[in-house]
Write an enzyme that holds these catalytic residues in place. Structure first.
Site, PDB file in Angstrom:
ATOM      1  N   CYS A 222       3.164  -6.402 -12.912  1.00 50.43           N
ATOM      2  CA  CYS A 222       2.505  -5.509 -11.979  1.00 50.43           C
ATOM      3  C   CYS A 222       3.624  -4.965 -11.392  1.00 50.43           C
ATOM      4  O   CYS A 222       4.766  -5.542 -11.014  1.00 50.43           O
ATOM      5  CB  CYS A 222       1.573  -6.232 -10.988  1.00 50.43           C
TER       6      CYS A 222
ATOM      7  N   CYS B 287       4.786   4.276   7.121  1.00 51.67           N
ATOM      8  CA  CYS B 287       3.649   3.570   7.208  1.00 51.67           C
ATOM      9  C   CYS B 287       3.993   2.664   8.476  1.00 51.67           C
ATOM     10  O   CYS B 287       4.708   1.784   8.652  1.00 51.67           O
ATOM     11  CB  CYS B 287       3.549   2.741   5.927  1.00 51.67           C
TER      12      CYS B 287
ATOM     13  N   CYS C 166      -4.734  -1.844  -9.523  1.00 52.18           N
ATOM     14  CA  CYS C 166      -4.651  -3.110  -8.240  1.00 52.18           C
ATOM     15  C   CYS C 166      -4.438  -2.129  -7.080  1.00 52.18           C
ATOM     16  O   CYS C 166      -3.849  -1.457  -6.601  1.00 52.18           O
ATOM     17  CB  CYS C 166      -3.460  -3.830  -8.419  1.00 52.18           C
TER      18      CYS C 166
ATOM     19  N   ARG D 116      -8.108 -10.462  -4.049  1.00 47.82           N
ATOM     20  CA  ARG D 116      -6.795 -11.200  -3.810  1.00 47.82           C
ATOM     21  C   ARG D 116      -6.733 -11.421  -2.245  1.00 47.82           C
ATOM     22  O   ARG D 116      -6.758 -10.306  -1.537  1.00 47.82           O
ATOM     23  CB  ARG D 116      -5.457 -10.474  -4.377  1.00 47.82           C
TER      24      ARG D 116
ATOM     25  N   CYS E 171       4.794  -9.549  -9.791  1.00 47.59           N
ATOM     26  CA  CYS E 171       4.605  -8.110  -9.242  1.00 47.59           C
ATOM     27  C   CYS E 171       6.024  -7.691  -8.690  1.00 47.59           C
ATOM     28  O   CYS E 171       6.672  -8.376  -7.837  1.00 47.59           O
ATOM     29  CB  CYS E 171       3.425  -8.216  -8.253  1.00 47.59           C
TER      30      CYS E 171
ATOM     31  N   CYS F 164      13.137   2.793   3.355  1.00 43.38           N
ATOM     32  CA  CYS F 164      11.929   3.820   2.729  1.00 43.38           C
ATOM     33  C   CYS F 164      11.659   4.950   3.777  1.00 43.38           C
ATOM     34  O   CYS F 164      11.920   4.995   4.940  1.00 43.38           O
ATOM     35  CB  CYS F 164      10.724   3.170   2.555  1.00 43.38           C
TER      36      CYS F 164
HETATM   37  N1  SAM Z   1       6.274   1.482  -1.125  1.00 35.84           N
HETATM   38  C1  SAM Z   1       5.420   1.226  -2.088  1.00 35.84           C
HETATM   39  C2  SAM Z   1       3.945   1.902  -1.428  1.00 35.84           C
HETATM   40  O1  SAM Z   1       3.858   1.815  -0.384  1.00 35.84           O
HETATM   41  O2  SAM Z   1       3.037   2.119  -2.496  1.00 35.84           O
HETATM   42  C3  SAM Z   1       5.178  -0.076  -2.396  1.00 35.84           C
HETATM   43  C4  SAM Z   1       5.426  -1.396  -1.775  1.00 35.84           C
HETATM   44  S1  SAM Z   1       4.353  -1.478  -0.186  1.00 35.84           S
HETATM   45  C5  SAM Z   1       5.331  -2.576   0.665  1.00 35.84           C
HETATM   46  C6  SAM Z   1       2.840  -2.207  -0.946  1.00 35.84           C
HETATM   47  C7  SAM Z   1       1.760  -2.556   0.090  1.00 35.84           C
HETATM   48  O3  SAM Z   1       2.115  -3.701   0.805  1.00 35.84           O
HETATM   49  C8  SAM Z   1       1.430  -1.713   1.004  1.00 35.84           C
HETATM   50  O4  SAM Z   1       0.714  -0.564   0.710  1.00 35.84           O
HETATM   51  C9  SAM Z   1       0.459  -2.133   2.090  1.00 35.84           C
HETATM   52  O5  SAM Z   1      -0.640  -2.484   1.805  1.00 35.84           O
HETATM   53  C10 SAM Z   1       1.049  -3.722   1.983  1.00 35.84           C
HETATM   54  N2  SAM Z   1       2.052  -3.987   3.232  1.00 35.84           N
HETATM   55  C11 SAM Z   1       3.294  -3.534   3.617  1.00 35.84           C
HETATM   56  N3  SAM Z   1       3.563  -4.098   4.991  1.00 35.84           N
HETATM   57  C12 SAM Z   1       2.480  -5.058   5.186  1.00 35.84           C
HETATM   58  C13 SAM Z   1       2.282  -5.912   6.352  1.00 35.84           C
HETATM   59  N4  SAM Z   1       3.203  -5.890   7.374  1.00 35.84           N
HETATM   60  N5  SAM Z   1       0.975  -6.452   6.272  1.00 35.84           N
HETATM   61  C14 SAM Z   1       0.343  -6.546   5.423  1.00 35.84           C
HETATM   62  N6  SAM Z   1       0.389  -5.489   4.105  1.00 35.84           N
HETATM   63  C15 SAM Z   1       1.605  -5.134   4.124  1.00 35.84           C
HETATM   64  C1  DTB Z   2      -0.350  -6.016  -1.509  1.00 31.29           C
HETATM   65  O1  DTB Z   2      -1.420  -5.465  -1.368  1.00 31.29           O
HETATM   66  N1  DTB Z   2       0.211  -6.702  -0.519  1.00 31.29           N
HETATM   67  C2  DTB Z   2       1.838  -7.067  -1.145  1.00 31.29           C
HETATM   68  C3  DTB Z   2       1.726  -6.400  -2.384  1.00 31.29           C
HETATM   69  N2  DTB Z   2       0.415  -5.615  -2.604  1.00 31.29           N
HETATM   70  C4  DTB Z   2       3.010  -5.526  -2.674  1.00 31.29           C
HETATM   71  C5  DTB Z   2       2.593  -6.707  -0.130  1.00 31.29           C
HETATM   72  C6  DTB Z   2       2.545  -7.597   0.964  1.00 31.29           C
HETATM   73  C7  DTB Z   2       3.699  -7.106   1.740  1.00 31.29           C
HETATM   74  C8  DTB Z   2       3.674  -7.652   3.319  1.00 31.29           C
HETATM   75  C9  DTB Z   2       5.124  -7.624   4.177  1.00 31.29           C
HETATM   76  C10 DTB Z   2       6.240  -7.812   3.396  1.00 31.29           C
HETATM   77  O2  DTB Z   2       6.309  -8.941   3.148  1.00 31.29           O
HETATM   78  O3  DTB Z   2       7.122  -7.047   3.742  1.00 31.29           O
HETATM   79 FE1  SF4 Z   3       7.710   2.437   2.183  1.00 29.76          FE
HETATM   80 FE2  SF4 Z   3       5.264   2.695   3.031  1.00 29.76          FE
HETATM   81 FE3  SF4 Z   3       5.577   1.229   0.883  1.00 29.76          FE
HETATM   82 FE4  SF4 Z   3       6.473   0.347   3.253  1.00 29.76          FE
HETATM   83  S1  SF4 Z   3       4.575   0.567   2.626  1.00 29.76           S
HETATM   84  S2  SF4 Z   3       7.832   0.479   1.227  1.00 29.76           S
HETATM   85  S3  SF4 Z   3       7.274   2.198   4.410  1.00 29.76           S
HETATM   86  S4  SF4 Z   3       5.865   3.445   1.463  1.00 29.76           S
END
Ligand code: SAM
Ligand code: DTB
Ligand code: SF4
Length: 335
Positions: A150, A79, A210, A282, A119, A75
Site C-alpha cells: 500500500c 492540512c 483505501c 480499519r 503501507c 510537506c
Molecule cells: N501526504 C499524503 C496525503 O496527505 O495524501 C500521504 C500521507 S498523509 C499523512 C495520510 C493521512 O494520514 C491523511 O490523509 C490523514 O487522514 C492521516 N493523518 C495525518 N495526520 C493525522 C493525525 N494527526 N491524526 C489522524 N490522522 C492523521
Molecule cells: C491513514 O488513514 N492513517 C494513516 C495512514 N492512512 C497513512 C496515517 C496516520 C497518521 C497519524 C499521524 C502521524 O503518525 O503522523
Molecule cells: Fe502533507 Fe497533508 Fe499529507 Fe500531512 S496530510 S503529509 S500535510 S499532504
C-alpha cells in the site's frame, strides 16, 4: 420485554434505517440516512453492525497493516491535523526519501512481526517522477517478500497510478478526510475534487482503493455522517476504509480541539460497517490514546483491520506485544 416484544423492537429500529441495509451498491446514501444510523440507540446500532459484519467477514479476524514513513516532514500542504506540514511547528525532523534497503528491511521486520500489509507514506503534495521511480522499486521489492503493498503519496497525475500498478501496488491510500462542507476549514491547499480525481485515477488503474477520514476534528455528527456518506457513495465504495481518530500534535492548528467521546468513535465505525458491508474497516490512528475496552467495542462494531507496529507515520501506536496480547484476550486472530 418478552421475546416477541424484543423482536418487534429490533424490527422497528431496522425500519428506522429503512431498506438501506443490504441495498444495492448503486443506491446512494443520503447524509440524513447515515445520520439516522448514528442516531440509533447504541445497542441497536452495534447489533445491526455486528449482523452486517458477520454476513461478510470472520468476526474474530483482524488484518494487520504496518506503516512506514518513507519521506517525512517538510510537506507544502497545510492540512490542519498534520505534524508533517512545513507550515506548522510540530518539531518533526525532516527526512528525505529512504533508501530501498531501509524500506525492505523495515518491511521484512513487519512481516516477521505478523503484518500482512505494508503501507509506505510520503509527505508530498504528490510524487515527482524521479521519486515515483524509486517508490516503484520499493513496491516491487516489498511485494517480493510476500506482503500486500500500500502507498500513500498524495495526489497522482495521469500515468502515475498505472506505473504504481505495474510495480505491484495492491492498495493506494488517499483519504477524503472529512465532509465536503468542513473540508475548507481543515485544508486550503487542495480541494475535495482534487481528492476525488486522484481516487478515480487509482480506481481506473486497477489498484484497490483505501480511503477514509479523520474524526475528532471538531466536526458535528452531521458532518461525520457526511464523510461516511461520501465514502459509501463512491462507486464502488473503497475496499479499505481507515477511520482515524485525530492524534493531536502540539504545533498543529487542531491541537487543543475538544476530544471526541470514545463512544461516538465506536458509532462511526459501526456506521461505516453498515454502509460499506464488504469493506475492511480499519481502526486507524488514535489507538494509543484509546482504552482497550473501546478498541474491543470497535471490533464489535465491525472494525477488522488495524495499524500494527510501534509507530504510525510520525506518532506512536501500541507496541506489537501489547496488541498481540489484546487480540489474544479477545480470542481474535490475524488474517
Ligand atoms: N501526504 C499524503 C496525503 O496527505 O495524501 C500521504 C500521507 S498523509 C499523512 C495520510 C493521512 O494520514 C491523511 O490523509 C490523514 O487522514 C492521516 N493523518 C495525518 N495526520 C493525522 C493525525 N494527526 N491524526 C489522524 N490522522 C492523521
Ligand atoms: C491513514 O488513514 N492513517 C494513516 C495512514 N492512512 C497513512 C496515517 C496516520 C497518521 C497519524 C499521524 C502521524 O503518525 O503522523
Ligand atoms: Fe502533507 Fe497533508 Fe499529507 Fe500531512 S496530510 S503529509 S500535510 S499532504
Amino acid at each position: 420485554m418478552n421475546p416477541a416484544a424484543i423482536a418487534e423492537h429490533d424490527q422497528s429500529s431496522d425500519l428506522k434505517i429503512g431498506a438501506r441495509v443490504g441495498k444495492a451498491q448503486s443506491d446512494k446514501w443520503t447524509v440524513s440516512e447515515v445520520e439516522a444510523l448514528f442516531d440509533l440507540p447504541f445497542n441497536d446500532l452495534l447489533h445491526r453492525a455486528q449482523q452486517v459484519h458477520r454476513q461478510h467477514h470472520d468476526p474474530n479476524a483482524v488484518q494487520l497493516s504496518t506503516l512506514l514513513s518513507i519521506k517525512t516532514g517538510g510537506c507544502p500542504e497545510d492540512c490542519g491535523y498534520c505534524p508533517q506540514s512545513a507550515r506548522h511547528h510540530a518539531g518533526i525532523a525532516n527526512q528525505d526519501l529512504l533508501s530501498l534497503e531501509e524500506v525492505v528491511s523495515a518491511a521484512r521486520a513487519a512481516k516477521e512481526q505478523g503484518a500482512s500489509r505494508f503501507c509506505m507514506g510520503a509527505a508530498w503534495r504528490g510524487p515527482k517522477q524521479n521519486d515515483l521511480d524509486k517508490v516503484a522499486e520499493m513496491i516491487t521489492a516489498v511485494r517480493a517478500l510476500g506482503l500486500e503493498t500500500c502507498a500513500t503519496l498524495g495526489m497522482l497525475k495521469r500515468g502515475q497510478a498505472e506505473q504504481l500498478k505495474q510495480a505491484g501496488l495492491d492498495y493506494y491510500n488517499h483519504n477524503l478526510d472529512t465532509a465536503p462542507e468542513f473540508y475548507g476549514d481543515i485544508i486550503t491547499t487542495r480541494d475535495y475534487q482534487d481528492r476525488l480525481d486522484t481516487l478515480e485515477k487509482v480506481r481506473d488503474a486497477g489498484i484497490h482503493v483505501c480511503c477514509g477520514g479523520i474524526v475528532g476534528m471538531g466536526e458535528s455528527r452531521r458532518l461525520r455522517a457526511g464523510l461516511v456518506a461520501q465514502l459509501a457513495n463512491l462507486d464502488p465504495y473503497p475496499e479499505s476504509v481507515p477511520i482515524n481518530n485525530l492524534v493531536q500534535v502540539e504545533g498543529t492548528p487542531l491541537h487543543g480541539t475538544e476530544a471526541l467521546d470514545p463512544l461516538e468513535f465506536v458509532r462511526t465505525i459501526a456506521v461505516a460497517r453498515i454502509s460499506m458491508p464488504k469493506a475492511m474497516v480499519r481502526l486507524s490512528a488514535g489507538r494509543q490514546e484509546m482504552a482497550e475496552a473501546v478498541q474491543a467495542l470497535c471490533f464489535l462494531a465491525g472494525a477488522n483491520s488495524i495499524f500494527y507496529g510501534e509507530k504510525l507515520l510520525t506518532t506512536g501506536n501500541p507496541e506489537t506485544e501489547k496488541d498481540r496480547a489484546l487480540l489474544a484476550k479477545l480470542g481474535m486472530h490475524p488474517l
